[in-house]
Write a protein that holds these residues in place. Structure first.
Motif, PDB file in Angstrom:
ATOM      1  N   THR A 205      53.690  21.236   3.088  1.00 56.13           N
ATOM      2  CA  THR A 205      52.826  20.403   4.034  1.00 56.13           C
ATOM      3  C   THR A 205      51.662  21.088   4.167  1.00 56.13           C
TER       4      THR A 205
ATOM      5  N   ARG B 287      47.658  20.263   3.537  1.00 53.91           N
ATOM      6  CA  ARG B 287      46.777  19.977   4.732  1.00 53.91           C
ATOM      7  C   ARG B 287      45.384  20.951   4.628  1.00 53.91           C
ATOM      8  N   ARG B 288      45.649  22.062   4.018  1.00 51.21           N
ATOM      9  CA  ARG B 288      44.551  22.975   3.859  1.00 51.21           C
ATOM     10  C   ARG B 288      43.589  22.492   2.913  1.00 51.21           C
TER      11      ARG B 288
ATOM     12  N   GLN C 226      43.242  19.293   2.172  1.00 49.06           N
ATOM     13  CA  GLN C 226      42.540  17.881   2.743  1.00 49.06           C
ATOM     14  C   GLN C 226      41.684  18.594   3.448  1.00 49.06           C
TER      15      GLN C 226
ATOM     16  N   TRP D 100      42.103  12.280   6.773  1.00 49.22           N
ATOM     17  CA  TRP D 100      42.448  13.586   6.629  1.00 49.22           C
ATOM     18  C   TRP D 100      41.726  14.328   7.915  1.00 49.22           C
TER      19      TRP D 100
ATOM     20  N   TRP E 258      43.401  22.068  13.338  1.00 51.39           N
ATOM     21  CA  TRP E 258      44.564  22.723  13.040  1.00 51.39           C
ATOM     22  C   TRP E 258      44.562  24.087  13.390  1.00 51.39           C
TER      23      TRP E 258
ATOM     24  N   ILE F 167      49.879  24.814  11.192  1.00 51.76           N
ATOM     25  CA  ILE F 167      49.408  23.925  10.218  1.00 51.76           C
ATOM     26  C   ILE F 167      50.435  23.627   8.995  1.00 51.76           C
TER      27      ILE F 167
ATOM     28  N   PRO G  99      47.679  17.005  14.166  1.00 52.19           N
ATOM     29  CA  PRO G  99      46.204  17.554  14.451  1.00 52.19           C
ATOM     30  C   PRO G  99      45.544  17.279  15.873  1.00 52.19           C
TER      31      PRO G  99
END
Length: 280
Positions: free
Chosen positions: A124, A128-129, A131, A206, A212, A217, A224
């Motif tokens: 995850t 996220r990083r 995106q 995104w 974050w 994160i 978010p």
């Protein structure tokens, strides 16, 4: 990749929040906190909670040598806690240990830097990083190039629910480098690539890096913070400045008051000052 059994390791590494994993985490935290509190008035404490803590770390993929290094204790002393001293193992592991040694071992927690490079974990935070970087205009092909991957490998990672520690570390390092800067747009082609990246990120919904916290994160249950009128990072920087410079808080206490880590406060303040310098 084979799924781990439900329990502490699956909660910590795979982000599973089912009742069984949540209960295992709760028991782990309660046992750890109780163990740290043991023996505040006496020189020796029960070694069993420390022994169990070491086993919990091992189930998360942290080797005994890495635990010893992180705790800054001798490997043989740690081995004695588990199985007994060499040549005396018929007597079994030691039952008592010094409080200071126990506290050092109990302070070690499973982290990305301690886990073995091939340990499997939830992806995850890694997704996220990546995106978030795309929202800044970094194209997926450009990110793949900087990571030394092929575009197909990058696409696969963005879909997989799990990854390995080595990949997570590499993405984290790239994110820490680029999280507050857009890609260069020196020519028409670069501008088009950045624009397409931002449009794609917007279409996918995104969140940007500003949404974050470094502390959350990687948590699959975290959401978010997209802010309203004031961007989150700006608000956080302003609050931190007020606490530190206006009210005399130490940075550690200001971070605790704001619910983030001291390192994240330092990072946010540095970015705010950088933006001020650019706009001046």
């Amino acid at each position: 990749m084979t799924a781990r059994d439900h329990g502490y390791a699956r909660y910590k590494l795979d982000g599973c929040r089912c009742y069984t994993c949540g209960y295992a985490k709760s028991v782990y935290c309660e046992r750890r906190e109780r163990a740290i509190a043991y023996g505040t008035w006496q020189p020796f404490v029960d070694a069993e909670p420390v022994r169990q803590h070491v086993r919990d770390l091992q189930t998360c993929g942290v080797g005994l040598r890495r635990i010893a290094e992180a705790a800054d204790v001798d490997l043989q002393r740690l081995q004695a806690i588990l199985t007994g001293r060499r040549g005396q193992r018929r007597k079994g592991p030691q039952q008592k240990m010094r409080l200071k040694l126990a506290a050092k071992v109990l302070a070690v927690e499973p982290s990305l830097d301690l886990l073995g490079a091939k340990t499997v974990l939830d992806s995850t935070g890694t997704r996220r990083r990546l995106q978030a970087l795309v929202t800044l205009g970094w194209s997926q092909s450009k990110l793949a190039e900087q990571l030394g991957w092929t575009p197909s490998n990058f696409t696969t990672l963005m879909k997989e629910p799990r990854t390995i520690v080595a990949t997570a570390r590499k993405v984290r390092a790239l994110y820490d480098e680029l999280w507050d800067q857009a890609p260069p747009e020196n020519d028409h082609r670069a501008k088009i690539a950045a624009s397409r990246a931002r449009n794609h990120a917007a279409k996918q919904g995104w969140p940007p890096p500003a949404a974050w916290d470094d502390d959350t994160i990687d948590d699959p249950t975290a959401r978010p913070d997209l802010g309203e009128k004031v961007p989150r990072l700006q608000a956080l920087a302003e609050n931190a400045e007020e606490l530190i410079n206006g009210q005399g808080y130490a940075i550690e206490h200001a971070a605790e008051r704001l619910g983030v880590s001291a390192s994240y406060i330092t990072k946010v303040l540095g970015a705010a000052r950088k933006r001020e310098a650019v706009s001046a």
